[in-house]
Motif scaffolding. Structure first.
Motif, short mmCIF file in Angstrom:
data_model
loop_
_atom_site.label_atom_id
_atom_site.label_comp_id
_atom_site.label_asym_id
_atom_site.label_seq_id
_atom_site.Cartn_x
_atom_site.Cartn_y
_atom_site.Cartn_z
N HIS A 64 120.43 -83.75 -31.05
CA HIS A 64 119.70 -83.19 -29.92
C HIS A 64 120.63 -82.61 -28.86
O HIS A 64 120.24 -81.71 -28.12
CB HIS A 64 118.76 -84.22 -29.31
N ALA A 67 121.06 -78.88 -29.20
CA ALA A 67 119.84 -78.07 -29.08
C ALA A 67 120.02 -76.88 -28.16
O ALA A 67 120.79 -76.91 -27.21
CB ALA A 67 118.70 -78.94 -28.55
N LYS A 69 117.76 -73.83 -25.92
CA LYS A 69 116.48 -73.49 -25.31
C LYS A 69 115.94 -72.22 -25.98
O LYS A 69 116.70 -71.34 -26.34
CB LYS A 69 116.69 -73.25 -23.81
N TRP A 129 110.80 -85.13 -28.65
CA TRP A 129 111.47 -84.61 -29.83
C TRP A 129 110.60 -84.90 -31.05
O TRP A 129 110.19 -86.03 -31.26
CB TRP A 129 112.85 -85.21 -30.02
N TRP A 155 112.98 -76.66 -26.72
CA TRP A 155 114.32 -76.86 -27.25
C TRP A 155 114.24 -76.96 -28.76
O TRP A 155 113.28 -77.52 -29.29
CB TRP A 155 114.92 -78.14 -26.68
#
Length: 158
Positions: A64, A67, A69, A129, A155
């Motif tokens: 994560h 990630a 945007k 998530w 994301w």
């Protein structure tokens, strides 16, 4: 020894993540210039127990933590879903995660479409998530489709 991590030295995107018999994650990368000169790097990165915390890749990023945007392209009307990236373009699996994950700014149904087919819808709750495609393959092409014409931001980690 089991297969090792392979990653591109320019993007630092691993192709696969494997541990050797000693439990260490191994990273081997290779880069070529237009003159066919080749540089090779061998690095050993300590392994991380997945139950103890986040998975860490050879470049040091968590799934994560890698990630980016994104903003989905709005659909053009009824029956025409929002997309990311825009229609006619493809995203690729970057290799930081075992799966394709999204964290959206609004609850939406999302699915992953590959060159062969679109897979099933997955409900992605707002600010959570969510795995939308399991066992992704490094550098595989895909796009995300969001049910309904309304755009969405969030994301993306893969």
């Amino acid at each position: 020894m089991t297969p090792v991590v392979r990653y591109d030295l320019v993007t630092l995107a691993p192709r696969s993540v494997k541990k050797d018999s000693g439990g260490n994650v191994r990273a081997i990368g290779r880069i070529s210039t237009g003159l066919a000169a080749t540089a090779t790097l061998l690095a050993v990165v300590p392994s991380v127990n997945a139950s103890a915390g986040p998975t860490i890749t050879a470049s040091g990023l968590t799934c994560h933590g890698s990630a980016g945007k994104f903003g989905a392209e709005q659909g053009s009307g009824s029956g025409n879903n929002a997309h990311y990236p825009p229609r006619g373009e493809w995203q690729w699996v970057r290799g930081y995660c075992d799966d394709i994950n999204v964290k959206l700014d609004a609850t939406r149904n999302v699915r992953v479409c590959t060159p062969k087919k679109c897979h099933g819808w997955v409900k992605a709750p707002k600010n959570t998530w969510t795995v939308v495609f399991k066992n992704s393959v490094y550098a595989a092409s895909y796009y995300l489709q969001f049910q309904g014409a309304r755009s969405v931001t969030g994301w993306l980690a893969s």
